[in-house]
Write an enzyme that holds these catalytic residues in place. Structure first.
Site, PDB file in Angstrom:
ATOM      1  N   CYS A 180       0.773  -1.231   0.000  1.00 44.72           N
ATOM      2  CA  CYS A 180       0.000   0.000   0.000  1.00 44.72           C
ATOM      3  C   CYS A 180       0.802   1.276   0.000  1.00 44.72           C
ATOM      4  CB  CYS A 180      -0.840   0.019   1.269  1.00 44.72           C
ATOM      5  SG  CYS A 180       0.215  -0.066   2.726  1.00 44.72           S
TER       6      CYS A 180
ATOM      7  N   GLU B 178       5.109  -2.201  -4.826  1.00 46.28           N
ATOM      8  CA  GLU B 178       3.703  -1.968  -4.522  1.00 46.28           C
ATOM      9  C   GLU B 178       2.925  -1.374  -5.691  1.00 46.28           C
ATOM     10  OE1 GLU B 178       3.905   0.103  -0.733  1.00 46.28           O
ATOM     11  OE2 GLU B 178       3.641  -1.832   0.221  1.00 46.28           O
TER      12      GLU B 178
END
Ligand code: MCN
Ligand code: CUM
Length: 787
Positions: A369, A737
């Site tokens: 994230c 990510e």
């Protein structure tokens, strides 16, 4: 695409593993996973969990559990609190978390007691027999209920409210004024549901106090040094008496960042019972100990008639569960959510966020994230598509019109980031060309004529990673720089150690490549070691895709430090002044005399056999404090077909063009993208940790929470563009990510594009067959003419 050249790129790229089969540090066991570690006289621990989401604990009866043969002890909050370890700090520092439920439970599956026994089976049998007398309380199952403060969840806190914090950034009044003056404003409520990282191996630990009273703590941790310092803070044990060793993790994805109650209970058991204690999480424990996302976002996006963006306003309600367990840097309670302006120029922007406690698992925990970037990126990319639809513009052209231009970097955003570099338009062009956009548009028009639902979805995201610059970023007060240590042996082989911790990202390969490239040595002959606080230099660990931006920078600079020392030895060997030498084709050469040169291998040998007047040896340790974050970007395009009768979506194509700056290893990068896209696909179409109104968790195992196999996963197409980071020592940005940050919007945008002829504007994830089918049915009922 720029990529690092090593002496044997083929060999490296083929992924010939440089990894040892058996790590000498774990010789007590049979392998490198936490459950392979078995110490002499080891006990096992099992936890007792609450079936209620919110209840007073009237009493705990452990007599029956202690009757089990092999039972050693049961520990509850009372015993822990007597020793001052009833609560542990969450990494964010805004909150603290109960180790075992104290007085009341705050979410279903919360840990209530710990059972210790001679065997694993006995420990689980004990846990079954611990009798807890609960008095159920009213449940707060949404942050909107929490707002009223009718039920106060956390009386332990000074502030008597369920509101945890407010965070905002930007120009509120300027944004409001610009929105009212805009020709068009998109207003949409968009939720990013609660999801979970679900690594293949759950968490676990083995705690032992050795004969010297020193804690040997084997644990699945993405950040071993942070654990050691946090244990010092919780237990009051000085750090020389703590060794944290993180073995092969079996995947982390953010799930192995926090310190879980089970860890503290295992240490407490080892201390009291004077025997090693092992705890291995069950799948359900893993699924119910933490979660990610759960952002309820309202966006207002202003634009002029021609599609020029005028203002962005975001108001978010965040569900943080019973404890705020986010591991965000302390000055950033909402992480990097300010990246919500994305790849676009906004004259005005304002973001506001309020976080609340609810009767759910501890929340805000990481899952691929970069600190809340996934939510922000999804929001802006989804809203851009809605705006394009409203204005009747092509979504790629609306994006192109509003991109931050290549010549505007470094770019100051209205929400306080300075983007380092990027070329968004080029990346978009590469993607459009590669996917054959014009042909797809033609095909789509033909299909629409026939009433078939085909969609094309874009995401042109900007990611932010590399926390970070110490003036802004810290975890529990610890600045977020990273250390690297390199030792070159006489043969030119070496050992590399960093404070990061690979969970499958391949640092064993890429770290060796960075050093090999700087020094002209063979990457195959480097041992890369991470995860042992006794040997690795201090570092904040691997999450938020920070390893390459921070530790990767430290490694390159440490290698350059070695090169400077090597230059002196080379000068001695060649009998010239070091100023007469240049570093050319991976060797020191006397300027103007081609062929008069020594290689690093020769210098390494001389460093130990013939250093001249120089200090012997060839090694360096360096801490790197990056001047800024790095900002990778990408263009993702999904092509889907939606079955009008069943609501089933088929992802026919998916192209990811990523710009991660200088690429160290193309094969590892591709693997990272494939994995992250598969996660993004799962989030978009099948995953959600849902709760019913009574606070019951409806996704506690892999039959309720789906993980796609290769059968369900689409085929991934990838490509790369390269805009190096101007400040990173080798120009690298991150990639770990990006695919999870960028892809959910592309999938959802494609499905909504497919449904747009029916007038469907938005559906919240996950886009299950049922939800899509219902949206089609509702739309058709509203306008039968659409048929
Ligand atoms: N890399 C490269 N060239 C670049 C950028 C990166 O070759 N320009 C390489 C790196 O050197 C590294 C890998 O790609 O080997 C990922 O690098 P980076 O983007 O720096 O990310 P981290 O190493 O910090 O990994 C963290 C990131 C996060 S936060 C999650 S969550 C995640 C992810 O990585 N969890 C993973 N990928 C994962 N992959 C696996 N297999 N398992 C996990 O748990
Ligand atoms: Cu945000 S999940 Mo990763 O940071 O370990």
């Amino acid at each position: 695409m720029t990529e690092i050249k090593t002496e044997q790129p083929e060999k490296m790229a083929m992924g010939k593993s440089m990894k040892r089969k058996e790590d000498p540090r774990f010789l007590q066991g049979k392998g490198n996973y936490i459950d392979d570690i078995n110490l002499k006289d080891q006990l096992y621990m099992a936890l007792v969990h609450s079936p209620y989401p919110h209840a007073n604990i009237k009493g705990i009866d452990t007599a029956a559990a202690m009757e089990i043969p092999g039972a050693m002890a049961v520990v509850t909050a009372k015993e822990l609190e007597a020793h001052g370890v009833g609560w542990l700090p969450t990494f964010h520092g805004l909150d603290k978390q109960m180790v075992l439920a104290s007085g009341k439970v705050l979410y279903q599956y919360q840990e209530v007691a710990a059972c210790y026994a001679e065997t694993r089976e006995a420990a689980y049998d004990m846990a079954e027999l611990v009798e807890v007398d609960y008095e159920p309380l009213e449940v707060v199952s949404t942050p909107f209920q929490a707002m009223t403060d009718d039920v106060l969840l956390r009386p332990d806190r000074e502030a008597k409210t369920n509101h945890i914090y407010n965070w905002n950034v930007g120009d509120s009044s300027g944004t409001d004024a610009a929105l009212s003056a805009s020709d068009h404003v998109v207003r949409q409520h968009i939720t990013f549901p609660r999801v979970h990282a679900a690594p293949l191996e759950p968490c676990g630990c083995v705690a032992e106090f050795d004969a010297m009273g020193r804690l040997q703590f084997y644990v699945t941790s993405q950040a071993p040094h942070v654990y050691r310092t946090a244990l010092f803070m919780v237990l009051g044990i000085p750090e020389d008496k703590i060794r944290v060793i993180s073995p092969d993790l079996g995947g982390g994805f953010g799930n192995k960042v926090p310190i879980y109650p089970g860890y503290v209970c295992a240490i407490a058991g080892a201390l009291v019972l004077r025997r090693p204690v092992k705890w291995i999480e069950t799948r359900t424990e893993n699924m119910t100990s933490s979660f990610a996302r759960d952002y309820h976002m309202d966006i207002e996006l202003g634009a002029s008639r021609d599609g020029t963006l005028t203002a962005l306003k975001v108001n978010t309600v965040a569900d943080h569960g019973a404890f705020d367990a986010a591991a965000d840097p302390s000055k950033y309670p909402a992480g990097m959510f300010g990246i919500v302006t994305g790849s676009y120029q906004f004259p005005h922007a304002f973001a506001n966020l309020d976080a609340y406690f609810t009767n759910k698992q501890p929340g805000g925990v990481a899952y691929r994230c970069s600190f809340r970037v996934t939510e922000a990126s999804y929001l802006i990319e989804r809203a851009m598509d809605i705006l394009a639809d409203d204005l009747g513009m092509d979504p790629s052209e609306l994006r192109r019109k509003n991109f931050i231009r290549k010549d505007q970097f470094p770019y100051q955003t209205p929400l306080n980031f300075v983007y380092d570099s990027g070329d968004y338009e080029h990346t978009l062009n590469v993607a459009l060309e590669k996917i054959g956009y014009q042909d797809l548009l033609k095909e789509q028009a033909e299909k629409r004529e026939k009433g078939e639902l085909m969609g094309i979805g874009f995401s042109t995201f900007t990611e932010v990673t590399g926390a970070g610059p110490s003036k802004h970023f810290d975890i529990l007060g610890i600045k977020m720089f990273d250390g690297a240590e390199i030792r070159i042996h006489p043969s030119g082989a070496g050992i590399i150690r960093t404070g990061t911790k690979s969970q499958g990202q391949g640092h064993e390969t890429t770290w060796a490549q960075i050093v090999a490239e700087e020094l002209g040595l063979d990457p195959q002959n480097f041992l890369v070691e991470e995860g042992d606080t006794d040997t690795a230099p201090y570092g904040l660990g691997t999450y938020a895709s920070r390893s390459t931006p921070v530790a990767g920078g430290a490694l390159a600079l440490a290698a350059r430090k070695i090169r400077e020392k090597a230059r002196k030895i080379a000068a001695h060997l060649l009998e010239v002044s070091e100023h007469d030498l240049e570093w050319k084709d991976y060797a020191f050469e006397v300027m103007g005399i081609p062929g008069k040169r020594v290689t690093m291998k020769e210098v390494a040998f001389a460093a130990y056999t013939n250093p001249g007047d120089n200090e012997p040896g060839l090694e360096a340790t360096l801490y790197y404090d990056p001047p800024n974050m790095v900002f990778p970007h990408g263009t993702y395009i999904a092509v889907v077909d939606v079955d009008r009768e069943t609501g089933e979506t088929k992802v026919r194509r998916f192209l990811a063009v990523d710009d991660a700056g200088t690429i160290i290893n193309p094969m590892i990068v591709e693997g990272q993208i494939h994995g992250g896209l598969t996660e993004g696909f799962a989030i978009a179409f099948m995953q959600e940790i849902a709760y019913d109104e009574a606070g019951n968790n409806l996704a506690t195992n892999f039959t309720d929470y789906l993980v796609p196999t290769s059968l369900e996963s689409p085929h991934w197409e990838t490509a790369a563009t390269c805009t190096p980071s101007p400040h990173h020592p080798i120009g690298a940005k991150s990639v770990g990510e990006s695919p999870n940050v960028g892809s959910p919007a592309a999938f959802v945008n494609a499905v909504i594009d497919a449904l747009s002829p029916l007038g469907v504007r938005h559906i919240d994830m996950p886009l299950t067959r049922e939800k899509v089918w219902a949206a089609i049915r509702d739309a058709e009922n509203k306008s039968p003419a659409a048929d």
